[in-house]
Design a protein around this motif. Sequence first.
Motif, PDB file in Angstrom:
ATOM      1  N   VAL A 133       0.856  -1.196   0.000  1.00  0.00           N
ATOM      2  CA  VAL A 133       0.000   0.000   0.000  1.00  0.00           C
ATOM      3  C   VAL A 133       0.885   1.237   0.000  1.00  0.00           C
ATOM      4  CG1 VAL A 133      -1.769   1.278   1.265  1.00  0.00           C
ATOM      5  CG2 VAL A 133      -1.801  -1.233   1.258  1.00  0.00           C
ATOM      6  N   HIS A 134       0.703   2.098  -0.977  1.00  0.00           N
ATOM      7  CA  HIS A 134       1.498   3.322  -1.089  1.00  0.00           C
ATOM      8  C   HIS A 134       0.904   4.376  -0.162  1.00  0.00           C
ATOM      9  CE1 HIS A 134       3.409   1.168  -4.186  1.00  0.00           C
ATOM     10  NE2 HIS A 134       2.757   1.637  -5.228  1.00  0.00           N
ATOM     11  N   PHE A 135       1.250   4.284   1.110  1.00  0.00           N
ATOM     12  CA  PHE A 135       0.603   5.094   2.138  1.00  0.00           C
ATOM     13  C   PHE A 135       0.886   6.586   1.940  1.00  0.00           C
ATOM     14  CE2 PHE A 135       0.828   7.149   6.370  1.00  0.00           C
ATOM     15  CZ  PHE A 135      -0.519   7.053   6.694  1.00  0.00           C
ATOM     16  N   ALA A 136      -0.179   7.362   2.018  1.00  0.00           N
ATOM     17  CA  ALA A 136      -0.143   8.830   1.955  1.00  0.00           C
ATOM     18  C   ALA A 136       0.308   9.371   0.603  1.00  0.00           C
ATOM     19  CB  ALA A 136       0.741   9.407   3.063  1.00  0.00           C
ATOM     20  N   GLY A 137       0.541   8.474  -0.364  1.00  0.00           N
ATOM     21  CA  GLY A 137       0.935   8.899  -1.707  1.00  0.00           C
ATOM     22  C   GLY A 137       2.346   8.570  -2.089  1.00  0.00           C
ATOM     23  N   PRO A 139       5.228   5.926  -2.938  1.00  0.00           N
ATOM     24  CA  PRO A 139       5.340   4.511  -3.288  1.00  0.00           C
ATOM     25  C   PRO A 139       6.220   3.742  -2.312  1.00  0.00           C
ATOM     26  CG  PRO A 139       5.721   5.907  -5.208  1.00  0.00           C
ATOM     27  CD  PRO A 139       5.711   6.810  -4.013  1.00  0.00           C
ATOM     28  N   CYS A 140       5.850   2.489  -2.089  1.00  0.00           N
ATOM     29  CA  CYS A 140       6.734   1.564  -1.385  1.00  0.00           C
ATOM     30  C   CYS A 140       7.986   1.340  -2.227  1.00  0.00           C
ATOM     31  CB  CYS A 140       6.025   0.229  -1.169  1.00  0.00           C
ATOM     32  SG  CYS A 140       4.524   0.319  -0.174  1.00  0.00           S
ATOM     33  N   ASP A 141       8.956   0.648  -1.661  1.00  0.00           N
ATOM     34  CA  ASP A 141      10.185   0.320  -2.393  1.00  0.00           C
ATOM     35  C   ASP A 141       9.872  -0.815  -3.365  1.00  0.00           C
ATOM     36  OD1 ASP A 141      12.673  -0.332  -3.351  1.00  0.00           O
ATOM     37  OD2 ASP A 141      13.637  -0.432  -1.390  1.00  0.00           O
ATOM     38  N   MET A 142       9.241  -0.451  -4.477  1.00  0.00           N
ATOM     39  CA  MET A 142       8.761  -1.469  -5.404  1.00  0.00           C
ATOM     40  C   MET A 142       9.875  -2.229  -6.129  1.00  0.00           C
ATOM     41  SD  MET A 142       5.668  -1.642  -4.766  1.00  0.00           S
ATOM     42  CE  MET A 142       5.409  -2.951  -5.960  1.00  0.00           C
ATOM     43  N   ARG A 167       5.637   8.885  -8.409  1.00  0.00           N
ATOM     44  CA  ARG A 167       6.649   8.256  -9.264  1.00  0.00           C
ATOM     45  C   ARG A 167       7.601   7.394  -8.441  1.00  0.00           C
ATOM     46  NH1 ARG A 167       7.786  10.596 -14.397  1.00  0.00           N
ATOM     47  NH2 ARG A 167       6.470  12.389 -14.909  1.00  0.00           N
ATOM     48  N   TYR A 168       8.080   6.319  -9.087  1.00  0.00           N
ATOM     49  CA  TYR A 168       9.270   5.653  -8.585  1.00  0.00           C
ATOM     50  C   TYR A 168      10.394   6.001  -9.544  1.00  0.00           C
ATOM     51  CZ  TYR A 168       5.585   2.141  -9.819  1.00  0.00           C
ATOM     52  OH  TYR A 168       4.459   1.488 -10.244  1.00  0.00           O
ATOM     53  N   GLY A 169      11.238   6.932  -9.128  1.00  0.00           N
ATOM     54  CA  GLY A 169      12.267   7.426 -10.027  1.00  0.00           C
ATOM     55  C   GLY A 169      11.654   8.179 -11.183  1.00  0.00           C
ATOM     56  N   ARG A 291      11.513   8.750   0.737  1.00  0.00           N
ATOM     57  CA  ARG A 291      12.546   7.808   0.332  1.00  0.00           C
ATOM     58  C   ARG A 291      12.889   8.031  -1.148  1.00  0.00           C
ATOM     59  NH1 ARG A 291      12.819   6.938   5.121  1.00  0.00           N
ATOM     60  NH2 ARG A 291      12.518   4.946   6.210  1.00  0.00           N
ATOM     61  N   PRO A 292      13.817   8.921  -1.455  1.00  0.00           N
ATOM     62  CA  PRO A 292      14.232   9.075  -2.856  1.00  0.00           C
ATOM     63  C   PRO A 292      14.738   7.733  -3.392  1.00  0.00           C
ATOM     64  CG  PRO A 292      15.139  10.815  -1.474  1.00  0.00           C
ATOM     65  CD  PRO A 292      14.556   9.803  -0.541  1.00  0.00           C
ATOM     66  N   PRO A 293      14.548   7.448  -4.686  1.00  0.00           N
ATOM     67  CA  PRO A 293      14.042   8.364  -5.711  1.00  0.00           C
ATOM     68  C   PRO A 293      12.525   8.399  -5.823  1.00  0.00           C
ATOM     69  CG  PRO A 293      14.642   6.301  -6.743  1.00  0.00           C
ATOM     70  CD  PRO A 293      14.966   6.140  -5.275  1.00  0.00           C
ATOM     71  N   MET A 294      11.807   7.815  -4.845  1.00  0.00           N
ATOM     72  CA  MET A 294      10.357   7.875  -4.893  1.00  0.00           C
ATOM     73  C   MET A 294       9.886   9.315  -4.697  1.00  0.00           C
ATOM     74  SD  MET A 294       9.967   4.679  -5.299  1.00  0.00           S
ATOM     75  CE  MET A 294      10.809   3.131  -4.935  1.00  0.00           C
ATOM     76  N   THR A 295       8.861   9.700  -5.439  1.00  0.00           N
ATOM     77  CA  THR A 295       8.223  10.994  -5.216  1.00  0.00           C
ATOM     78  C   THR A 295       6.757  10.761  -4.896  1.00  0.00           C
ATOM     79  OG1 THR A 295       7.768  11.303  -7.574  1.00  0.00           O
ATOM     80  CG2 THR A 295       9.809  12.237  -6.716  1.00  0.00           C
TER      81      THR A 295
END
Length: 387
Positions: A133-137, A139-142, A167-169, A291-295
């Motif tokens: 679940v991508h909490f609060a917007g 993304p998890c470390d997919m 986004r993830y990266g 958690r970069p690179p997640m936005t």
Amino acid sequence: MNFIPYGRQDINAADVAAVVETLQSDWLTQGPAIERFERAIADYCGADHGVAVNSATSALHIACLALGLGPGKRLWTSPNTFVASANCALYCGAKVDFVDIEFDTGNMSVAALAEKLQRAERQGALPDILVPVHFAGQPCDMPAISGLAERYGFRIIEDASHAIGARYGDERVGCGKYADITVFSFHPVKIITTAEGGMALTNSPELAAAMRRLRSHGITREAAEMEGPSEGAWYYQQVELGFNYRMTDIQAALGMSQLQRLDEFVARRNLLAARYDRLLADLPVGRPALRPPMTSAWHLYVVHAPDGARRRLFDAMRAANIGVNVHYIPVHLQPYYRKRGFKPGDFPEAERHYAAAISLPLFPGLSEADQDRVAAVLAASLKQENS
């Protein structure tokens, strides 16, 4: 003093005009607006197929069924989520379990997942489906979760109800690189709205076809999916047990109009979140971690109150007409799930998060003056707490 909700839709004249145009058209239910909306969301995210439904809960359900979840199988998800992320397994007759979270992001912990998978492999009890679940917007470390899926053989449904536009990266959530199916919500407090509604994205034509049948009673008009020849243009067959989970053209028209402002909404939410970071920097509250690179799409801005102070801070802010909320009561602590054998202490980080979490108002129409007021009331409430 005006009431400031924790979330609110942003409807403009173009949205109203799009809905009125549909009301004046020949189609109100399953018409061309739905296909346009599905294609537009899929193209925006970089996916091949979109299947629009009447809620994200419905999307989770048919995603599970399309992936073959049923009795004797297992789904794991996060305890820090709305109950739908777990209920979808039970709808299918499957077993459900949870993976603890990272306290500072609220997202599923990859370390906890890896450890639980190791134990499950030894016990012959690996999951068939994982629902991060991508909490609060955010993304998890997919990439890491996808790597574990390749190693242990489970399928992935991303519950991205909070995260359209994230986004993830360099890639958008929903592109299908790290999941079999991604689910979005279009509830009014989410990033864009169709009033109620949801969508499942996938790069698999087979999964897309299965979900389209399942959202509409298990019925097909495609000759290739029928048993025996078609009897004519009127003909259809029910080939499996499905549901009435369809979106309407009215909803799709609103969603299509809202989509034109999705990037604007996400940019505004990011600006407000960064401004909260500055306003709250000197206060004794935990701020959301990135958690970069997640936005993040910043559906929620969740702070952690000092130990034991959450209830008093919550009540003080509500008394000041600020509609703070709490996300989430851990699913395993709900009475229904306790009756299924879960208990306090099972997922301590999710429980620690819940004990401290307060969701502050965050939505595109939030003015800086109102945001200043939120921060000032929080600061005054903390000061009173410490006096």
